[in-house]
Design an enzyme around this catalytic site. Structure first.
Site, PDB file in Angstrom:
ATOM      1  N   ASP A 130       0.845  -1.202   0.000  1.00  0.00           N
ATOM      2  CA  ASP A 130       0.000   0.000   0.000  1.00  0.00           C
ATOM      3  C   ASP A 130       0.880   1.252   0.000  1.00  0.00           C
ATOM      4  OD1 ASP A 130      -2.242   1.604   0.160  1.00  0.00           O
ATOM      5  OD2 ASP A 130      -2.587   1.252   2.297  1.00  0.00           O
TER       6      ASP A 130
ATOM      7  N   ASN B  41      -2.106 -11.484  -3.421  1.00  0.00           N
ATOM      8  CA  ASN B  41      -1.898 -12.938  -3.469  1.00  0.00           C
ATOM      9  C   ASN B  41      -0.504 -13.240  -2.932  1.00  0.00           C
ATOM     10  OD1 ASN B  41      -4.291 -14.132  -4.745  1.00  0.00           O
ATOM     11  ND2 ASN B  41      -3.730 -12.806  -6.461  1.00  0.00           N
TER      12      ASN B  41
ATOM     13  N   ARG C  38     -10.489  10.038 -12.174  1.00  0.00           N
ATOM     14  CA  ARG C  38      -9.873  10.039 -10.839  1.00  0.00           C
ATOM     15  C   ARG C  38      -9.315   8.683 -10.448  1.00  0.00           C
ATOM     16  NH1 ARG C  38     -14.465  11.337  -6.926  1.00  0.00           N
ATOM     17  NH2 ARG C  38     -12.787  11.178  -5.415  1.00  0.00           N
ATOM     18  N   LYS C  39      -9.541   7.648 -11.286  1.00  0.00           N
ATOM     19  CA  LYS C  39      -9.167   6.279 -10.890  1.00  0.00           C
ATOM     20  C   LYS C  39      -7.817   5.885 -11.488  1.00  0.00           C
ATOM     21  CE  LYS C  39     -13.863   4.913 -11.483  1.00  0.00           C
ATOM     22  NZ  LYS C  39     -14.782   3.934 -12.070  1.00  0.00           N
TER      23      LYS C  39
HETATM   24  C1  COA Z   1     -11.663   7.923  -1.442  1.00  0.00           C
HETATM   25  C2  COA Z   1     -13.073   8.457  -1.170  1.00  0.00           C
HETATM   26  C3  COA Z   1     -12.954   9.844  -0.491  1.00  0.00           C
HETATM   27  C4  COA Z   1     -13.782   8.563  -2.492  1.00  0.00           C
HETATM   28  O1  COA Z   1     -15.080   9.002  -2.237  1.00  0.00           O
HETATM   29  P1  COA Z   1     -15.841   9.797  -3.387  1.00  0.00           P
HETATM   30  O2  COA Z   1     -15.058  10.995  -3.802  1.00  0.00           O
HETATM   31  O3  COA Z   1     -17.234  10.019  -2.894  1.00  0.00           O
HETATM   32  O4  COA Z   1     -15.792   8.816  -4.620  1.00  0.00           O
HETATM   33  P2  COA Z   1     -16.966   7.875  -5.189  1.00  0.00           P
HETATM   34  O5  COA Z   1     -17.493   6.976  -4.140  1.00  0.00           O
HETATM   35  O6  COA Z   1     -17.916   8.756  -5.927  1.00  0.00           O
HETATM   36  O7  COA Z   1     -16.145   6.984  -6.217  1.00  0.00           O
HETATM   37  C5  COA Z   1     -15.567   7.567  -7.376  1.00  0.00           C
HETATM   38  C6  COA Z   1     -15.434   6.461  -8.393  1.00  0.00           C
HETATM   39  O8  COA Z   1     -14.557   5.448  -7.876  1.00  0.00           O
HETATM   40  C7  COA Z   1     -15.216   4.190  -7.823  1.00  0.00           C
HETATM   41  N1  COA Z   1     -14.824   3.494  -6.603  1.00  0.00           N
HETATM   42  C8  COA Z   1     -14.844   3.963  -5.344  1.00  0.00           C
HETATM   43  N2  COA Z   1     -14.419   3.015  -4.482  1.00  0.00           N
HETATM   44  C9  COA Z   1     -14.141   1.934  -5.229  1.00  0.00           C
HETATM   45  C10 COA Z   1     -13.672   0.632  -4.915  1.00  0.00           C
HETATM   46  N3  COA Z   1     -13.398   0.264  -3.646  1.00  0.00           N
HETATM   47  N4  COA Z   1     -13.507  -0.246  -5.925  1.00  0.00           N
HETATM   48  C11 COA Z   1     -13.758   0.115  -7.203  1.00  0.00           C
HETATM   49  N5  COA Z   1     -14.208   1.347  -7.562  1.00  0.00           N
HETATM   50  C12 COA Z   1     -14.389   2.233  -6.582  1.00  0.00           C
HETATM   51  C13 COA Z   1     -16.696   4.524  -7.777  1.00  0.00           C
HETATM   52  O9  COA Z   1     -17.478   3.454  -8.270  1.00  0.00           O
HETATM   53  C14 COA Z   1     -16.760   5.746  -8.690  1.00  0.00           C
HETATM   54  O10 COA Z   1     -16.712   5.310 -10.020  1.00  0.00           O
HETATM   55  P3  COA Z   1     -17.539   6.113 -11.166  1.00  0.00           P
HETATM   56  O11 COA Z   1     -17.008   7.526 -11.151  1.00  0.00           O
HETATM   57  O12 COA Z   1     -17.195   5.367 -12.424  1.00  0.00           O
HETATM   58  O13 COA Z   1     -18.974   6.033 -10.769  1.00  0.00           O
HETATM   59  C15 COA Z   1     -13.863   7.490  -0.215  1.00  0.00           C
HETATM   60  O14 COA Z   1     -14.169   6.303  -0.929  1.00  0.00           O
HETATM   61  C16 COA Z   1     -13.070   7.127   1.009  1.00  0.00           C
HETATM   62  O15 COA Z   1     -12.828   7.968   1.877  1.00  0.00           O
HETATM   63  N6  COA Z   1     -12.659   5.858   1.136  1.00  0.00           N
HETATM   64  C17 COA Z   1     -11.775   5.436   2.210  1.00  0.00           C
HETATM   65  C18 COA Z   1     -10.325   5.500   1.704  1.00  0.00           C
HETATM   66  C19 COA Z   1      -9.356   5.100   2.786  1.00  0.00           C
HETATM   67  O16 COA Z   1      -9.548   5.322   3.966  1.00  0.00           O
HETATM   68  N7  COA Z   1      -8.245   4.480   2.364  1.00  0.00           N
HETATM   69  C20 COA Z   1      -7.219   4.047   3.269  1.00  0.00           C
HETATM   70  C21 COA Z   1      -6.260   5.152   3.628  1.00  0.00           C
HETATM   71  S1  COA Z   1      -5.556   5.959   2.207  1.00  0.00           S
END
Ligand code: COA
Length: 243
Positions: free
Chosen positions: A161, A183, A206-207
């Protein structure tokens, strides 16, 4: 004005009117094995350097320094807190989350939180911009034991990570991990040095999709493979340690 090393001063002292040179954890220390040093020297010798006339020369790699993290407010002032003056229940908004000031004052980056050299996570990350890949040299210390004599799976995923996250942040700016798949094929001996190599698979909006493999230092054994998905996020806090 005194120049202090951040690792030598308490959070309270950091609040004092002094500047300091942050410690770069990615530089060699006495705990690094000869194998860790060999790999470090190999990648370091292929890093871009400025020559006397200011020209860039050398290879495609760049070592990423790893500074102690400290929080800054939006106006650039340090938010390190004198914990003796913290009002009960007082908090500040940091990165979208309300953090108690005592927590803020004592926060440490997880992989750099154990001070004893060689005890836990010893690592350095190099980035190859041309090939959009990175390599992390990781030496696993004795506090990372899982089953007897081998490295804990959670410690390995932490390093994956971390290494992929540093890579993604370097290329895309602030990101958060939203998915990590692992894995485990072959155990990593405690105290050994491995390579964590990551490459950018694709990026849509954003991905950002990254894949990663952990191998023995000579590449002959595949220990772990992983894929990670990072999402770009807006941050309203300046983190000088994130390059
Ligand atoms: C990162 C975060 C702020 C994003 O929230 P957000 O801005 O509301 O984003 P969204 O939920 O709208 O997701 C954006 C896109 O990513 C995708 N996505 C989000 N999480 C995903 C996951 N786990 N797997 C696959 N796709 C994912 C969504 O489907 C969406 O896709 P789309 O634009 O094609 O519809 C939120 O998910 C979060 O806080 N997660 C926890 C992260 C964390 O704590 N990580 C560990 C420490 S870094």
């Amino acid at each position: 004005m005194a120049i202090l090393n951040i690792s030598d001063v308490s959070p309270m002292q950091r609040n004092a009117n002094a500047s300091y040179t942050p410690r770069d954890f990615s530089l060699p220390n006495s705990s690094w094995s000869s194998e860790t040093m060999r790999l470090y020297s190999y990648y370091n010798s292929q890093c871009e350097v400025d020559n006397d006339t200011g020209e860039k020369r050398g290879g495609p790699w760049r070592r990423l320094p790893s500074y102690d993290r400290f929080h800054m407010s939006e106006n650039g002032e340090s938010t390190w807190t004198d914990v003796s003056k913290v009002e009960p229940g007082s908090a500040t908004l940091i990165g979208g989350v309300y953090l108690n000031k005592y927590i803020q004052a004592n926060a440490r980056e997880f992989t750099r939180s154990i001070k004893t050299a060689g005890a836990a996570f010893e690592y350095v990350v190099f980035i190859n911009k041309e090939e959009q890949r990175s390599v992390c040299i990781f030496q696993a210390g004795y506090l990372l034991e899982g089953a007897p004599g081998i490295v804990h799976g959670g410690a390995i995923s932490t390093m994956i990570d971390t290494a992929t996250g540093i890579h993604a942040t370097h290329v895309y700016g602030p990101v958060m991990t939203v998915n990590l798949n692992m894995n485990y094929y072959s155990p990593i001996a405690l105290g050994s040095t491995v390579l964590i190599e990551s490459s950018l698979d694709k990026s849509t909006g954003r991905k950002h999709f990254i894949s990663c493999k952990v191998t023995s230092s000579d590449g002959s054994t595949l220990h772990t493979e992983a894929t990670a998905l990072f999402l770009s996020v807006n941050v309203n806090v300046h983190h000088p340690s994130r390059m």
